[in-house]
Design an enzyme around this catalytic site. Sequence first.
Site, PDB file in Angstrom:
ATOM      1  CE1 TYR A 159    -125.195  10.504  44.335  1.00 13.42           C
ATOM      2  CE2 TYR A 159    -124.231   9.357  46.214  1.00 13.42           C
ATOM      3  CZ  TYR A 159    -124.082  10.084  45.047  1.00 13.42           C
ATOM      4  OH  TYR A 159    -122.814  10.381  44.585  1.00 13.42           O
ATOM      5  CE  LYS A 163    -123.639   7.953  42.141  1.00 13.97           C
ATOM      6  NZ  LYS A 163    -123.095   8.216  40.795  1.00 13.97           N
TER       7      LYS A 163
HETATM    8  P1  NAP Z   1    -121.234  17.883  40.120  1.00 17.87           P
HETATM    9  O1  NAP Z   1    -120.080  18.796  40.384  1.00 17.87           O
HETATM   10  O2  NAP Z   1    -122.537  18.196  40.762  1.00 17.87           O
HETATM   11  O3  NAP Z   1    -121.427  17.759  38.516  1.00 17.87           O
HETATM   12  C1  NAP Z   1    -122.465  16.961  38.004  1.00 17.87           C
HETATM   13  C2  NAP Z   1    -122.329  16.899  36.503  1.00 17.87           C
HETATM   14  O4  NAP Z   1    -123.402  16.041  36.015  1.00 17.87           O
HETATM   15  C3  NAP Z   1    -122.512  18.233  35.819  1.00 17.87           C
HETATM   16  O5  NAP Z   1    -121.683  18.285  34.686  1.00 17.87           O
HETATM   17  C4  NAP Z   1    -123.980  18.203  35.383  1.00 17.87           C
HETATM   18  O6  NAP Z   1    -124.260  19.027  34.244  1.00 17.87           O
HETATM   19  C5  NAP Z   1    -124.130  16.750  35.005  1.00 17.87           C
HETATM   20  N1  NAP Z   1    -125.524  16.278  34.982  1.00 17.87           N
HETATM   21  C6  NAP Z   1    -126.423  16.264  35.980  1.00 17.87           C
HETATM   22  N2  NAP Z   1    -127.579  15.732  35.546  1.00 17.87           N
HETATM   23  C7  NAP Z   1    -127.408  15.405  34.243  1.00 17.87           C
HETATM   24  C8  NAP Z   1    -128.238  14.822  33.237  1.00 17.87           C
HETATM   25  N3  NAP Z   1    -129.497  14.453  33.489  1.00 17.87           N
HETATM   26  N4  NAP Z   1    -127.718  14.647  31.995  1.00 17.87           N
HETATM   27  C9  NAP Z   1    -126.441  15.015  31.710  1.00 17.87           C
HETATM   28  N5  NAP Z   1    -125.611  15.560  32.628  1.00 17.87           N
HETATM   29  C10 NAP Z   1    -126.096  15.757  33.871  1.00 17.87           C
HETATM   30  O7  NAP Z   1    -120.910  16.364  40.525  1.00 17.87           O
HETATM   31  P2  NAP Z   1    -119.538  15.694  41.023  1.00 17.87           P
HETATM   32  O8  NAP Z   1    -119.414  15.928  42.491  1.00 17.87           O
HETATM   33  O9  NAP Z   1    -118.423  16.037  40.116  1.00 17.87           O
HETATM   34  O10 NAP Z   1    -119.917  14.140  40.858  1.00 17.87           O
HETATM   35  C11 NAP Z   1    -119.690  13.431  39.648  1.00 17.87           C
HETATM   36  C12 NAP Z   1    -120.079  11.977  39.851  1.00 17.87           C
HETATM   37  O11 NAP Z   1    -119.344  11.431  40.939  1.00 17.87           O
HETATM   38  C13 NAP Z   1    -121.560  11.789  40.204  1.00 17.87           C
HETATM   39  O12 NAP Z   1    -122.038  10.610  39.614  1.00 17.87           O
HETATM   40  C14 NAP Z   1    -121.529  11.636  41.700  1.00 17.87           C
HETATM   41  O13 NAP Z   1    -122.640  10.921  42.176  1.00 17.87           O
HETATM   42  C15 NAP Z   1    -120.241  10.866  41.887  1.00 17.87           C
HETATM   43  N6  NAP Z   1    -119.650  11.012  43.218  1.00 17.87           N
HETATM   44  C16 NAP Z   1    -119.308  12.225  43.702  1.00 17.87           C
HETATM   45  C17 NAP Z   1    -118.746  12.307  44.963  1.00 17.87           C
HETATM   46  C18 NAP Z   1    -118.340  13.619  45.556  1.00 17.87           C
HETATM   47  O14 NAP Z   1    -117.931  13.619  46.728  1.00 17.87           O
HETATM   48  N7  NAP Z   1    -118.393  14.717  44.834  1.00 17.87           N
HETATM   49  C19 NAP Z   1    -118.546  11.150  45.722  1.00 17.87           C
HETATM   50  C20 NAP Z   1    -118.909   9.923  45.174  1.00 17.87           C
HETATM   51  C21 NAP Z   1    -119.453   9.856  43.918  1.00 17.87           C
HETATM   52  P3  NAP Z   1    -124.688  20.589  34.435  1.00 17.87           P
HETATM   53  O15 NAP Z   1    -123.432  21.307  34.860  1.00 17.87           O
HETATM   54  O16 NAP Z   1    -125.164  21.010  33.110  1.00 17.87           O
HETATM   55  O17 NAP Z   1    -125.743  20.580  35.502  1.00 17.87           O
END
Ligand code: NAP
Length: 249
Positions: A159, A163
């Site tokens: 990851y 990133k």
């Molecule tokens: P999340 O709640 O797990 O949601 C992930 C989203 O990505 C879902 O809509 C999922 O679709 C979609 N997805 C996964 N694989 C995919 C693919 N191959 N093609 C198209 N869509 C796909 O994630 P989140 O926490 O909101 O995170 C969003 C972004 O922020 C990510 O890039 C994550 O790495 C980054 N981020 C998050 C955090 C955190 O603390 N949450 C911190 C830093 C960065 P489905 O619903 O259909 O599975």
Amino acid sequence: MSNTESLSGKVALITGASRGIGKEIAMELSKLGAEVFINYSSSDEKAEEVVNSIKNNGGKAHKLKFDVSKEDSVSSAFDKIIKINGSIDILVNNAGITRDGLLMRMKSEQWDEVLNTNLKGVFLCTKYASKFMMKKRSGNIVNISSVVGIIGNPGQANYSAAKAGVIGFTKTCAKEFASRGINVNAIAPGFIETEMTEKLNTEEIVKAIPLKRLGSCSQIANLVSFLVSSNAGSYITGQTISIDGGMSI
Ligand code: NAP
């Protein structure tokens, strides 16, 4: 023009917008007047709910199921966007997954899955979106990286590599596209309350955050909207903006 109309007439694709951060970004850009495409990979019902709630608030939204890591599916998704709207103005590369494990035990599949979705997916969507943005000589791309891409995290070699890759990719694209009026930036969130962080021990995490709390999806969405809709944002490109409660200090 009032702020509530600042994206009126603009078309935005937000990858991974069925839930979490992506959903909030889509709702925010829609509030500013953008027509939004809600991408996801499997959660049909959740994506439908996002589309309905945007439409109920008077916005324009479309569900767009495709896998960001597969070139064929990205290519046909862009065909659909262009068929409906003739252009794309804003791309938010937000789709992401985790497959955590210490390096000694990490399988190649865990590495490949994360790199393919979190880094190759950003490359593919940017490549297809920029083709249309270049013709239009304007566009805005925001890539969602992570604090982990800056400071690393045990158990997340895959990851953090993806990133960190997004940050280098952002800088190169910003340099390649600047003369065509396309801004490219990255956002590096810390720990944000979503399904992705639900399974973590937040008490321990909070100890490492100077502000002693997790962030919210709406804070990330506000930052995206600042970058893509404000006058100040129009002079920012190639940057990685940390929004992490001070974690990366
Ligand atoms: P999340 O709640 O797990 O949601 C992930 C989203 O990505 C879902 O809509 C999922 O679709 C979609 N997805 C996964 N694989 C995919 C693919 N191959 N093609 C198209 N869509 C796909 O994630 P989140 O926490 O909101 O995170 C969003 C972004 O922020 C990510 O890039 C994550 O790495 C980054 N981020 C998050 C955090 C955190 O603390 N949450 C911190 C830093 C960065 P489905 O619903 O259909 O599975």
